[in-house]
Design a protein around this motif. Structure first.
Motif, short mmCIF file in Angstrom:
data_model
loop_
_atom_site.label_atom_id
_atom_site.label_comp_id
_atom_site.label_asym_id
_atom_site.label_seq_id
_atom_site.Cartn_x
_atom_site.Cartn_y
_atom_site.Cartn_z
N PHE A 41 30.88 26.31 49.34
CA PHE A 41 32.29 25.53 50.40
C PHE A 41 31.30 24.41 50.93
N ALA A 42 30.35 23.45 50.69
CA ALA A 42 29.86 22.63 51.25
C ALA A 42 31.38 20.99 50.69
N ALA A 43 31.54 20.14 52.16
CA ALA A 43 32.13 19.59 51.08
C ALA A 43 31.34 17.92 52.17
N ASN A 44 31.42 17.40 50.45
CA ASN A 44 30.78 15.40 50.14
C ASN A 44 31.54 15.33 51.30
N PHE A 45 30.04 14.30 52.09
CA PHE A 45 30.76 12.82 53.20
C PHE A 45 29.56 12.33 52.78
N SER A 46 29.12 11.52 52.42
CA SER A 46 28.84 10.40 52.35
C SER A 46 28.48 9.91 53.73
N ALA A 47 27.33 9.59 54.63
CA ALA A 47 27.19 9.31 55.22
C ALA A 47 26.93 8.84 56.39
N GLY A 48 27.81 7.49 54.72
CA GLY A 48 28.41 5.85 55.14
C GLY A 48 29.49 5.46 55.24
N ARG A 49 30.15 6.77 55.32
CA ARG A 49 31.69 6.64 54.74
C ARG A 49 32.16 8.13 56.03
N ILE A 50 31.80 8.67 56.79
CA ILE A 50 32.33 8.73 57.55
C ILE A 50 33.13 8.38 58.68
N GLU A 51 32.75 7.13 59.27
CA GLU A 51 33.92 6.24 59.59
C GLU A 51 35.05 6.40 59.64
N ILE A 52 35.38 5.96 58.16
CA ILE A 52 36.93 5.88 57.13
C ILE A 52 37.45 7.39 56.22
N GLU A 53 36.35 8.70 56.50
CA GLU A 53 36.77 9.34 56.17
C GLU A 53 37.08 10.79 57.03
N ALA A 54 36.48 10.52 58.26
CA ALA A 54 36.64 12.22 58.51
C ALA A 54 38.12 12.29 59.83
N TRP A 55 38.08 11.78 60.05
CA TRP A 55 40.28 12.11 61.24
C TRP A 55 40.95 12.25 59.80
N ASN A 56 40.87 12.27 58.51
CA ASN A 56 41.78 12.09 57.60
C ASN A 56 41.38 13.68 56.90
N ARG A 57 40.22 13.97 56.42
CA ARG A 57 39.67 14.73 56.08
C ARG A 57 39.61 16.11 56.85
N ILE A 58 39.39 15.91 57.97
CA ILE A 58 39.58 17.02 59.22
C ILE A 58 39.96 16.54 59.96
N PRO A 59 41.62 16.80 61.01
CA PRO A 59 42.79 16.54 61.62
C PRO A 59 41.91 16.70 62.90
N ARG A 60 41.19 18.46 62.73
CA ARG A 60 41.21 18.40 64.16
C ARG A 60 39.99 18.21 64.93
N ARG A 61 39.67 18.19 66.21
CA ARG A 61 38.74 17.54 66.96
C ARG A 61 37.29 18.69 66.87
N ASP A 62 38.61 19.63 67.51
CA ASP A 62 37.77 20.97 68.01
C ASP A 62 37.33 21.70 66.57
N THR A 63 37.23 20.81 65.40
CA THR A 63 37.13 21.85 64.19
C THR A 63 35.34 22.59 64.36
N ALA A 64 35.24 23.13 63.81
CA ALA A 64 33.85 23.90 63.48
C ALA A 64 32.66 23.42 62.44
N ILE A 65 32.00 22.57 62.65
CA ILE A 65 31.68 21.56 61.77
C ILE A 65 30.38 21.92 62.04
N VAL A 66 29.42 21.99 60.70
CA VAL A 66 28.42 21.67 60.48
C VAL A 66 27.32 21.03 59.52
N VAL A 67 26.61 19.71 59.26
CA VAL A 67 26.29 19.14 58.94
C VAL A 67 24.72 19.48 58.86
N LEU A 68 24.02 19.54 57.15
CA LEU A 68 22.97 19.67 56.85
C LEU A 68 23.24 18.16 55.31
N ASP A 69 22.15 18.63 55.34
CA ASP A 69 21.18 17.37 53.76
C ASP A 69 19.92 17.47 53.56
#
Length: 535
Positions: A41-69
């Motif tokens: 269930f990992a979702a791919n968010f390229s590190a270089g595109r986070i600003e233009i994707e995050a608010w649309n794909r994760i709309p709630r700001r207090d969502t539990a987010i776990v980041v990996l590489d």
């Protein structure tokens, strides 16, 4: 001193998935390394595109987010970026991908894996009927009473298709199949490039109880090519037929399937309550075609045609455990929303179909602008004409163009002399680019490019400008273009080459892809977090 980021273990993530709590497991590598190995269930968010994707794909700001590489050093800066964007519950996956593996976590390859694995589970449990490429070709050659319906997006269909095949993207199948095959004796063949969409499309027709015999083209266009058979290219056949009777039948059938799958019904008042509910993410998707959506849609809904939503849940809804509300006009009885919802419910989503929305509410037109934050610092814009003057004048050697579009778009066409550069590995890429007194940043529209201004200025000490309107504006001005891999400062890892796309995939890659799909059901069993159920 920077406060250390919290960490969550494999077991923390696994427990959240099993409890159906909301969680976004965010893999910030480029798409190709992501596709080589990642959790289910990992979702791919390229590190270089986070600003233009995050608010649309994760709309709630207090969502539990776990980041990996996977040890590339991308996860921590990406997590900090997410915090700067207002997210308040951001953690790193302890040990990254290797930590997941060491803890006994199952690893999956390719992209859109939850949907593909689910498709294989459907076939294994429902024994979805299928025919081989040789059998389908024999039927076509014999001019048998058969219609071939292609469940992919129209652009994919145009790239390569089965001879005589008609484009009917996934969620349209139940709505339109009987109008395209009005004789109940006509055999319907459903195909896609590989397996998933043909399985889901065929089983949709079976679940809806249409009277025609229905079969999937086993292994899709891959199977067709492996059988040594010839595909069409550039086909234009689109199946948009509808009749009053078939529409009514489809509406009844789709609603029955949705009810059997446990799809819930929402009224406009429920939708308002959902949006006001703290601590819960609600995705709102309009599952009609892009043309219908653009002509008029409900405010706040995003367009995600139903077939692609089922195929790409990890892209459209990366918050696992979220609520999904689907909208479709009542003119066709909500067939597409009900069929799409029936599959999402089986995939473990809390899914609702919006009923009773007045026609007057479908008031917005066009495509909504993406929600994006303002970039850091001041942006100095220049016009295509000014850039053209710089590149042609005495100061040409003083100006370097950095193109941050996708590598596919760069290869297709770019400003002469421009360097392809990925924002994800910006520092390493800039080391390969000639030193200049000024850098001009661009991408398709310059939406992404403007977020790199501060970093490029810091890393180079030079003047930095952004091309107003991006490369699209340069093209509109009919200025010169260049093609091919002329100046690559970054590797082309931003896009994973699917073995089922294009016309030149090696036979070994296509067969390997099919073998991988066949093993997905066993992988689901070992992983144990999927929550899928097949009706």
């Amino acid at each position: 001193m920077t406060t250390p980021l919290p960490q969550k273990s494999f077991h923390d993530v696994r427990q959240a998935l099993l409890a159906r709590q909301e969680i976004a497991l965010v893999d910030v590598r480029e798409e190709d390394p992501f596709a080589q190995a990642h959790p289910l269930f990992a979702a791919n968010f390229s590190a270089g595109r986070i600003e233009i994707e995050a608010w649309n794909r994760i709309p709630r700001r207090d969502t539990a987010i776990v980041v990996l590489d996977n040890g590339e050093g991308l996860a921590e800066p990406a997590a900090r970026t997410l915090q700067n964007l207002g997210y308040t519950d951001v953690a790193l996956l302890a040990g990254g991908l290797q930590g997941w593996i060491d803890a006994g976590g199952e690893i999956f390859k390719d992209v859109n894996v939850p949907s593909k694995a689910f498709g294989e589970l459907v076939e294994s449990q429902r024994h979805t009927p299928s025919l081989s490429a040789e059998e389908v070709k024999a039927l076509i050659d014999q001019k048998a009473d058969v219609v071939v319906l292609d469940a992919r997006r129209f652009d994919e269909y145009q790239t390569m298709s089965i001879p005589t095949g008609i484009s009917v993207p996934g969620a349209e199948l139940v709505l339109r199949a009987q109008a395209l095959a009005p004789n109940p004796q006509t055999r319907i063949i459903v195909n896609c490039a590989g397996r998933t969409r043909s399985i889901i499309g065929t089983q949709s027709l079976v679940n809806a109880g249409i009277p025609n015999p229905v079969s999937a083209l086993r292994n899709g266009t891959i199977g067709w090519k492996l059988a040594g058979q010839v595909l069409d290219h550039g086909a234009e056949r689109q199946g948009r037929a509808l009749t009053e009777k078939t529409s009514a039948d489809a509406a009844r059938q789709a609603r029955a399937v949705a009810d059997r799958a446990g799809v819930q019904r929402a009224q406009p008042a429920d939708l308002a309550a959902f949006q006001a509910e703290a601590g819960r993410t609600t995705y709102r998707f309009d599952v009609r075609t892009a043309e219908e959506f653009s002509a008029g849609h409900l405010p706040g809904f995003l367009n995600t045609p139903g077939g692609q939503l089922v195929q790409e849940t990890d892209v459209s809804a990366p918050v696992r455990g979220a609520r999904i509300v689907l909208a479709d006009t009542d003119g066709d009885g909500g067939v597409r929303a009900n069929m799409t919802a029936s599959w999402l419910a089986q995939m473990g989503w809390d899914v609702w179909v919006l009923d009773g929305s007045p026609a007057a509410d479908w008031s917005e037109t066009g495509q909504p602008a993406a929600a994006v934050p303002p970039p850091e610092g001041h942006t100095e814009w220049i016009s295509p004409a000014q850039l053209s003057t710089w590149l042609q004048g005495d100061t040409a050697a003083e100006t370097v163009v950095l193109d941050m579009t996708t590598s596919v778009n760069y290869v297709k066409r770019h400003i002469p002399g421009a360097w392809y550069i990925s924002r994800t590995d910006l520092a390493d890429a800039l080391a390969k680019v000639p030193k200049a007194q000024r850098y001009v940043l661009t991408c398709g529209s310059s939406l992404l490019a403007r977020y790199a201004v501060a970093d490029v200025a810091r890393l180079t000490g030079a003047e930095v400008f952004v091309l107003k309107g991006g490369t699209a504006a340069w093209i509109t001005e009919k200025l010169p273009l260049e093609h091919g891999e002329t100046h690559l400062a970054s590797p082309r890892t931003d896009r994973y080459r699917r073995p089922y796309e294009g016309t030149d995939s090696p036979r070994e890659a296509m067969q390997g892809y099919l073998d991988w799909e066949f093993g997905l059901v066993d992988q689901l069993g070992r992983d144990g977090t999927h929550g899928f159920r097949v009706i």
